[in-house]
Design a protein around this motif. Structure first.
Motif, PDB file in Angstrom:
ATOM      1  N   LYS A 163     -24.427 -42.209   7.504  1.00 34.75           N
ATOM      2  CA  LYS A 163     -24.374 -40.791   7.086  1.00 34.75           C
ATOM      3  C   LYS A 163     -23.079 -40.339   6.763  1.00 34.75           C
ATOM      4  O   LYS A 163     -22.156 -40.487   7.402  1.00 34.75           O
ATOM      5  N   LYS A 164     -23.115 -39.399   5.650  1.00 36.78           N
ATOM      6  CA  LYS A 164     -21.901 -38.452   5.503  1.00 36.78           C
ATOM      7  C   LYS A 164     -22.007 -37.414   6.727  1.00 36.78           C
ATOM      8  O   LYS A 164     -22.910 -36.896   7.013  1.00 36.78           O
ATOM      9  N   LEU A 165     -20.847 -37.049   7.038  1.00 37.09           N
ATOM     10  CA  LEU A 165     -20.851 -36.095   8.024  1.00 37.09           C
ATOM     11  C   LEU A 165     -20.328 -34.788   7.507  1.00 37.09           C
ATOM     12  O   LEU A 165     -19.447 -34.537   6.494  1.00 37.09           O
ATOM     13  N   PRO A 166     -20.710 -33.593   7.999  1.00 34.69           N
ATOM     14  CA  PRO A 166     -20.309 -32.372   7.758  1.00 34.69           C
ATOM     15  C   PRO A 166     -18.661 -32.100   7.757  1.00 34.69           C
ATOM     16  O   PRO A 166     -18.306 -32.835   8.629  1.00 34.69           O
ATOM     17  N   VAL A 201     -18.917 -34.240  13.383  1.00 31.73           N
ATOM     18  CA  VAL A 201     -18.475 -33.854  12.144  1.00 31.73           C
ATOM     19  C   VAL A 201     -16.859 -34.578  11.807  1.00 31.73           C
ATOM     20  O   VAL A 201     -16.423 -34.728  12.839  1.00 31.73           O
ATOM     21  N   VAL A 202     -16.509 -34.350  10.527  1.00 36.31           N
ATOM     22  CA  VAL A 202     -15.213 -34.527  10.356  1.00 36.31           C
ATOM     23  C   VAL A 202     -14.392 -33.144  10.424  1.00 36.31           C
ATOM     24  O   VAL A 202     -14.764 -32.415   9.374  1.00 36.31           O
ATOM     25  N   ALA A 203     -13.413 -32.990  11.125  1.00 41.74           N
ATOM     26  CA  ALA A 203     -12.625 -31.959  11.402  1.00 41.74           C
ATOM     27  C   ALA A 203     -11.334 -31.980  10.822  1.00 41.74           C
ATOM     28  O   ALA A 203     -10.728 -32.836  10.872  1.00 41.74           O
ATOM     29  N   VAL A 204     -10.885 -30.660  10.339  1.00 42.68           N
ATOM     30  CA  VAL A 204      -9.713 -30.598   9.689  1.00 42.68           C
ATOM     31  C   VAL A 204      -9.061 -29.460  10.209  1.00 42.68           C
ATOM     32  O   VAL A 204      -9.297 -28.235  10.006  1.00 42.68           O
ATOM     33  N   SER A 205      -8.086 -29.434  11.246  1.00 46.56           N
ATOM     34  CA  SER A 205      -7.485 -28.384  11.867  1.00 46.56           C
ATOM     35  C   SER A 205      -6.151 -28.053  11.126  1.00 46.56           C
ATOM     36  O   SER A 205      -5.105 -28.704  11.371  1.00 46.56           O
ATOM     37  N   VAL A 206      -5.984 -26.867  10.486  1.00 49.58           N
ATOM     38  CA  VAL A 206      -4.975 -26.559   9.603  1.00 49.58           C
ATOM     39  C   VAL A 206      -3.745 -25.912  10.405  1.00 49.58           C
ATOM     40  O   VAL A 206      -3.794 -25.060  11.162  1.00 49.58           O
ATOM     41  N   GLU A 207      -2.716 -26.567  10.178  1.00 45.52           N
ATOM     42  CA  GLU A 207      -1.429 -26.008  10.792  1.00 45.52           C
ATOM     43  C   GLU A 207      -0.648 -25.280   9.709  1.00 45.52           C
ATOM     44  O   GLU A 207      -0.093 -25.635   8.870  1.00 45.52           O
ATOM     45  N   TYR A 208      -0.719 -23.979   9.934  1.00 43.92           N
ATOM     46  CA  TYR A 208      -0.440 -22.835   8.868  1.00 43.92           C
ATOM     47  C   TYR A 208       1.087 -22.245   9.316  1.00 43.92           C
ATOM     48  O   TYR A 208       1.225 -22.437  10.650  1.00 43.92           O
ATOM     49  N   THR A 213      -3.011 -38.788  -2.591  1.00 43.91           N
ATOM     50  CA  THR A 213      -2.870 -37.786  -1.910  1.00 43.91           C
ATOM     51  C   THR A 213      -4.233 -37.518  -1.067  1.00 43.91           C
ATOM     52  O   THR A 213      -4.213 -36.462  -0.293  1.00 43.91           O
ATOM     53  N   LYS A 214      -5.094 -38.277  -1.277  1.00 47.77           N
ATOM     54  CA  LYS A 214      -6.539 -38.242  -0.613  1.00 47.77           C
ATOM     55  C   LYS A 214      -6.406 -39.091   0.728  1.00 47.77           C
ATOM     56  O   LYS A 214      -5.796 -40.071   0.816  1.00 47.77           O
ATOM     57  N   ASP A 215      -7.259 -38.523   1.889  1.00 49.66           N
ATOM     58  CA  ASP A 215      -7.253 -39.109   2.900  1.00 49.66           C
ATOM     59  C   ASP A 215      -8.605 -39.905   2.970  1.00 49.66           C
ATOM     60  O   ASP A 215      -9.883 -39.287   2.908  1.00 49.66           O
ATOM     61  N   PRO A 216      -8.641 -41.309   3.517  1.00 45.43           N
ATOM     62  CA  PRO A 216      -9.842 -42.043   3.391  1.00 45.43           C
ATOM     63  C   PRO A 216     -10.891 -41.448   4.574  1.00 45.43           C
ATOM     64  O   PRO A 216     -12.208 -41.696   4.212  1.00 45.43           O
ATOM     65  N   TRP A 217     -10.575 -40.677   5.476  1.00 41.90           N
ATOM     66  CA  TRP A 217     -11.579 -40.086   6.420  1.00 41.90           C
ATOM     67  C   TRP A 217     -12.382 -39.109   5.788  1.00 41.90           C
ATOM     68  O   TRP A 217     -13.483 -38.907   6.024  1.00 41.90           O
ATOM     69  N   LEU A 218     -11.546 -38.374   4.908  1.00 45.66           N
ATOM     70  CA  LEU A 218     -12.523 -37.134   4.389  1.00 45.66           C
ATOM     71  C   LEU A 218     -13.367 -37.897   3.030  1.00 45.66           C
ATOM     72  O   LEU A 218     -14.508 -37.561   2.997  1.00 45.66           O
ATOM     73  N   SER A 219     -12.609 -38.916   2.337  1.00 44.57           N
ATOM     74  CA  SER A 219     -13.139 -39.298   1.184  1.00 44.57           C
ATOM     75  C   SER A 219     -14.462 -40.450   1.568  1.00 44.57           C
ATOM     76  O   SER A 219     -15.335 -40.433   0.905  1.00 44.57           O
ATOM     77  N   ASN A 220     -14.298 -40.890   2.563  1.00 43.33           N
ATOM     78  CA  ASN A 220     -15.279 -41.999   3.113  1.00 43.33           C
ATOM     79  C   ASN A 220     -16.458 -41.400   3.785  1.00 43.33           C
ATOM     80  O   ASN A 220     -17.550 -41.809   3.806  1.00 43.33           O
ATOM     81  N   HIS A 221     -16.022 -40.491   4.593  1.00 46.57           N
ATOM     82  CA  HIS A 221     -17.078 -39.899   5.624  1.00 46.57           C
ATOM     83  C   HIS A 221     -17.536 -38.371   5.385  1.00 46.57           C
ATOM     84  O   HIS A 221     -18.469 -38.053   6.063  1.00 46.57           O
ATOM     85  N   GLY A 222     -16.758 -37.743   4.359  1.00 40.09           N
ATOM     86  CA  GLY A 222     -16.965 -36.189   4.417  1.00 40.09           C
ATOM     87  C   GLY A 222     -18.115 -36.047   3.469  1.00 40.09           C
ATOM     88  O   GLY A 222     -18.285 -36.602   2.433  1.00 40.09           O
ATOM     89  N   ASP A 223     -18.996 -35.056   3.954  1.00 44.49           N
ATOM     90  CA  ASP A 223     -19.988 -34.516   3.043  1.00 44.49           C
ATOM     91  C   ASP A 223     -19.604 -33.239   2.589  1.00 44.49           C
ATOM     92  O   ASP A 223     -19.655 -32.407   3.228  1.00 44.49           O
ATOM     93  N   PHE A 224     -19.228 -33.346   1.045  1.00 40.47           N
ATOM     94  CA  PHE A 224     -18.575 -32.106   0.364  1.00 40.47           C
ATOM     95  C   PHE A 224     -19.694 -30.911   0.093  1.00 40.47           C
ATOM     96  O   PHE A 224     -19.584 -30.160  -0.351  1.00 40.47           O
ATOM     97  N   GLU A 225     -20.994 -31.248   0.230  1.00 38.33           N
ATOM     98  CA  GLU A 225     -22.170 -30.296   0.228  1.00 38.33           C
ATOM     99  C   GLU A 225     -22.134 -29.665   1.577  1.00 38.33           C
ATOM    100  O   GLU A 225     -22.958 -28.395   1.305  1.00 38.33           O
ATOM    101  N   ARG A 226     -21.374 -29.938   2.464  1.00 42.41           N
ATOM    102  CA  ARG A 226     -21.602 -29.224   3.791  1.00 42.41           C
ATOM    103  C   ARG A 226     -20.198 -28.806   4.370  1.00 42.41           C
ATOM    104  O   ARG A 226     -19.693 -29.655   5.388  1.00 42.41           O
ATOM    105  N   VAL A 227     -19.581 -28.162   3.558  1.00 44.84           N
ATOM    106  CA  VAL A 227     -18.123 -27.886   4.106  1.00 44.84           C
ATOM    107  C   VAL A 227     -18.334 -26.489   5.008  1.00 44.84           C
ATOM    108  O   VAL A 227     -18.694 -25.402   4.544  1.00 44.84           O
ATOM    109  N   PHE A 228     -17.762 -26.291   6.230  1.00 44.06           N
ATOM    110  CA  PHE A 228     -17.959 -25.452   7.081  1.00 44.06           C
ATOM    111  C   PHE A 228     -16.537 -24.767   7.382  1.00 44.06           C
ATOM    112  O   PHE A 228     -15.510 -25.386   7.430  1.00 44.06           O
ATOM    113  N   ILE A 229     -16.182 -23.552   7.532  1.00 45.56           N
ATOM    114  CA  ILE A 229     -15.073 -23.075   7.759  1.00 45.56           C
ATOM    115  C   ILE A 229     -14.998 -22.409   9.047  1.00 45.56           C
ATOM    116  O   ILE A 229     -16.028 -21.609   9.018  1.00 45.56           O
ATOM    117  N   CYS A 230     -14.210 -22.485  10.003  1.00 44.29           N
ATOM    118  CA  CYS A 230     -14.394 -21.666  11.394  1.00 44.29           C
ATOM    119  C   CYS A 230     -12.966 -21.424  11.906  1.00 44.29           C
ATOM    120  O   CYS A 230     -11.952 -22.044  11.666  1.00 44.29           O
TER     121      CYS A 230
END
Length: 330
Positions: free
Chosen positions: A76-79, A112-119, A153-170
């Motif tokens: 399955k693709k993950l949120p 979920v596949v998580a992306v923790s942003v370093e701003y 510029t694309k990361d395989p964790w996102l490309s291969n596992h991410g569900d782009f219809e379920r993008v959550f921001i937190c």
């Protein structure tokens, strides 16, 4: 080189940050840097993490998290869970101990596949720099969905596992404030992906909102001297309208309608003993009354204070909050 004991102080935001006249900055609070766990973290034994660069000018990076596949998630693709850390826009990091430990627990449970942003942080980079960095990170995430563009510029964790219809921001605290401002921008501006990626849901955890007028049980005595007031002036001194700028005080005459939030669902989490508790409740009700057409949920942690789950994710109430978030993510 002069030590911090002998250098002259230009300004300070105690107990968080001190700025010296030579331009150097000393952060007085915050958890230490920890490396990623490429071979799965020692806490849960089920989450791998790595650091990636999103942009070089300005410098924006992130820590990515990927859970170990289970029998249920293997095919399955993950949120996709995009996380903005707290710290008053001036301390803490996507690479800090508190954020890393918390996300290992959440990713393990929520799958979920998580992306923790370093701003970028104030005072070296005053607001709206953090907002721009987080928007850029979201644009980068969305670019993975497009069939065109530079694959390098694309990361395989996102490309291969991410569900782009379920993008959550937190986000927690200041990160919750970022969630609001990113969701408002997404309501009027498309993500630059060419594939129609949208934010599915937004999670506001103990969000940092404030204003010149007290609400509820907030004391009118020394309101302007409250830490919430002082932090905003420190991190965004040029904000039009000051503490009533729409980015920190999103409710009131002349403010953009909260009905324009660019997501389909939202969850507002508060803590009973938190100074910001009533602002979270106030925000939830304001969105509800705005005509926002999406689904809305509210969750309160009793007997707890601000961002308690980051300081100890093993307590019963922290586990309950993480369980609630995991449920919302699915």
């Amino acid at each position: 080189m002069a030590s911090s004991a002998t250098k002259e102080v230009a300004k300070e935001l105690l107990p968080l940050v001190r700025v010296y006249k030579d331009g150097s900055v000393e952060r007085l609070l915050g958890s230490p840097y920890v490396p990623p766990s490429p071979d799965q973290d020692p806490q849960t034994g089920s989450v791998s993490s790595k650091d990636v660069t999103i942009s070089h000018n300005p410098t924006v990076s992130a820590r990515l998290y990927l859970p170990k596949p289970t029998a249920q998630t293997h095919q399955k693709k993950l949120p996709i869970f995009v996380y903005f850390h707290g710290g008053g826009f001036c301390i803490e990091s996507a690479f800090s101990f508190y954020s890393h430990r918390y996300l290992n627990h959440l990713v393990s449970q929520a799958q979920v596949v998580a992306v923790s942003v370093e701003y970028r942080l104030a005072p070296e980079h005053l607001l709206p720099a953090a907002y721009e960095d987080c928007w850029s990170a979201l644009q980068w995430i969305a670019s993975h969905y497009s069939k065109t563009g530079d694959d390098s510029t694309k990361d395989p964790w996102l490309s291969n596992h991410g569900d782009f219809e379920r993008v959550f921001i937190c986000g927690d605290s200041a990160g919750g404030n970022i969630v609001h401002n990113i969701a408002m921008r997404a309501g009027v501006e498309s993500l630059n992906d060419g594939g129609g990626v949208k934010i599915f849901a937004a999670i506001f955890s103990h969000p940092y909102f404030w204003g010149s007028e007290p609400i509820g049980s907030e004391s009118s005595d020394n309101h302007e001297k409250s830490m919430c007031y002082i932090v905003w002036d420190f991190v965004y001194p040029s904000a039009p309208g000051g503490i009533d700028n729409e980015m920190i005080n999103p409710v009131g005459p002349g403010k953009p309608s909260l009905a324009n939030l660019g997501c389909s669902k939202l969850l507002v989490c508060v803590a009973e003993k938190d100074e910001l508790r009533e602002r979270g409740d106030w925000y939830y009700n304001a969105v509800k009354e705005s005509g926002f057409g999406g689904e809305m949920e509210f969750f309160e942690s009793k007997e707890e204070d601000h961002s308690f789950h980051l300081f100890d994710p093993e307590t019963e109430n922290a586990k309950n909050l993480i369980k609630r978030l995991a449920s919302f993510l699915h």
